[in-house]
Design a protein around this motif. Structure first.
Motif, PDB file in Angstrom:
ATOM      1  N   ARG A  88      -8.265  -5.989  -1.050  1.00  0.00           N
ATOM      2  CA  ARG A  88      -7.022  -5.207  -1.110  1.00  0.00           C
ATOM      3  C   ARG A  88      -6.204  -5.610  -2.333  1.00  0.00           C
ATOM      4  O   ARG A  88      -5.688  -4.755  -3.052  1.00  0.00           O
TER       5      ARG A  88
ATOM      6  N   GLY B  18      -5.178  -3.367  -5.852  1.00  0.00           N
ATOM      7  CA  GLY B  18      -3.806  -3.267  -6.335  1.00  0.00           C
ATOM      8  C   GLY B  18      -3.659  -3.787  -7.758  1.00  0.00           C
ATOM      9  O   GLY B  18      -2.943  -3.201  -8.581  1.00  0.00           O
TER      10      GLY B  18
ATOM     11  N   SER C  34       0.806  -1.222   0.000  1.00  0.00           N
ATOM     12  CA  SER C  34       0.000   0.000   0.000  1.00  0.00           C
ATOM     13  C   SER C  34       0.838   1.271   0.000  1.00  0.00           C
ATOM     14  O   SER C  34       0.306   2.366  -0.187  1.00  0.00           O
TER      15      SER C  34
END
Length: 338
Positions: free
Chosen positions: A323, A327, A263
């Motif tokens: 998540r 990405g 992140s």
């Protein structure tokens, strides 16, 4: 947290805090006296703490760090969902052979095949995932450079060969998958941009075919948690069965795992420039460059493959899958965008 092996009990406050995994810890430590005896080490007097725990669809294992004055630091790995015996032993033999060849990897001191517990020397460092989860681009660059040097050393030990890259098997699969999507027999999350990325992949095909690249024995699971770094030093872990493939196979797995999960990567316009973010790795790795045709092809195929594996409906995704998906979309915007 810590437990003293050989003590009568675990402190109550620790037991309460770790109650959900205390059974796992106890099950793992049951094997330690036998493993220590095999390795010629004391069976009691060690301090223990959890180093890593993974429980998901692919893996269920616990790694415990052990320390005692006058002895090297150890790691005890307990696999709760065992691999088939031949594969487990193949992995151990490969790790030990690499260690004997001088490739930095933990030395195996003892193991029990029946319940798949392994006692090893412990490397004092961080996983590459943890070391690169930082907004400091210089720190990230240095960690990747160390990892790149290790991966090159690993690939070279098996001997490398020069070959022409043939992407036909991957394109054949992609063509069938595209047909299934268009017919409605298969679906993916955000199907319209996914199909646009697939079309771009076909447009790029001619530039990937019959280009020279390098082959070597693969790692097989070269993800961000299977490399550890400490300053300029690095080691590798958890090797799979050796298979002769383009080195780009290993590198693409590592690059996409990094891009999809880290992140802290600088991103703009919902894009992750993986060439820039991953540049440190290629500063240490010299067998191929980031412009290698096999790497650029397999990297993009990997993004599509990982995207396809994400549940179509957001409500069915775990937090980790969501998540990862966000990405992957950022990576795809860079890899297949204008």
């Amino acid at each position: 947290m810590g437990e003293r092996l050989g003590d009568a009990s675990i402190p109550r406050q620790i037991e309460q805090r770790l109650r959900p995994i205390m059974d796992e810890i106890k099950r793992a430590l049951v094997t330690f006296p036998s493993l220590a005896q095999q390795a010629g080490l004391p069976q009691t007097g060690w301090s223990a703490r959890i180093l890593s725990r993974r429980k998901d669809a692919r893996m269920y294992r616990l790694i415990i760090g052990l320390s005692q004055d006058g002895y090297p630091n150890l790691a005890l790995k307990k696999v709760f969902h065992p691999d088939p015996q031949p594969e487990f032993l193949i992995r151990l033999q490969r790790q030990q052979a690499l260690w004997e060849s001088g490739v930095p990897t933990p030395e195996i001191l003892s193991y029990t095949a029946a319940d798949q517990s392994i006692l090893m020397h412990r490397f004092q460092g961080q996983t590459l995932f943890d070391a690169t989860e930082t907004v400091d681009s210089f720190v990230r660059f240095q960690a990747f450079a160390a990892a790149g040097r290790w991966v090159e050393r690993f690939h070279r030990v098996s001997g490398v060969d020069t070959r022409l890259f043939n992407p036909k098997p991957q394109y054949d699969f992609l063509e069938k998958h595209r047909a299934n999507l268009l017919s409605g027999s298969a679906q993916v999350a955000r199907q319209k941009p996914y199909l646009a990325a697939v079309e771009t992949m076909f447009d790029l095909r001619a530039g990937f075919e019959d280009q020279e690249t390098i082959g070597a024995d693969r790692h097989g699971d070269l993800n961000m948690r299977n490399i550890m770094v400490a300053g300029p030093e690095a080691i590798g872990l958890d090797f799979r069965t050796a298979q002769r493939l383009p080195v780009a196979q290993d590198l693409a797995v590592l690059a996409v795992h990094f891009g999809a999960l880290n992140s802290s990567i600088d991103s703009s316009n919902n894009r992750i420039d993986l060439d820039q973010a991953f540049a440190g790795f290629f500063s240490g790795y010299g067998l191929i460059s980031a412009q290698d045709a096999a790497y650029r092809c397999i990297l993009r195929m990997r993004i599509l493959n990982d995207w396809r594996a994400i549940p179509k409906d957001r409500i069915k995704r775990t937090r980790a899958e969501q998540r990862r998906f966000l990405g992957l979309v950022k990576l795809a915007n860079w890899a297949f965008g204008p």
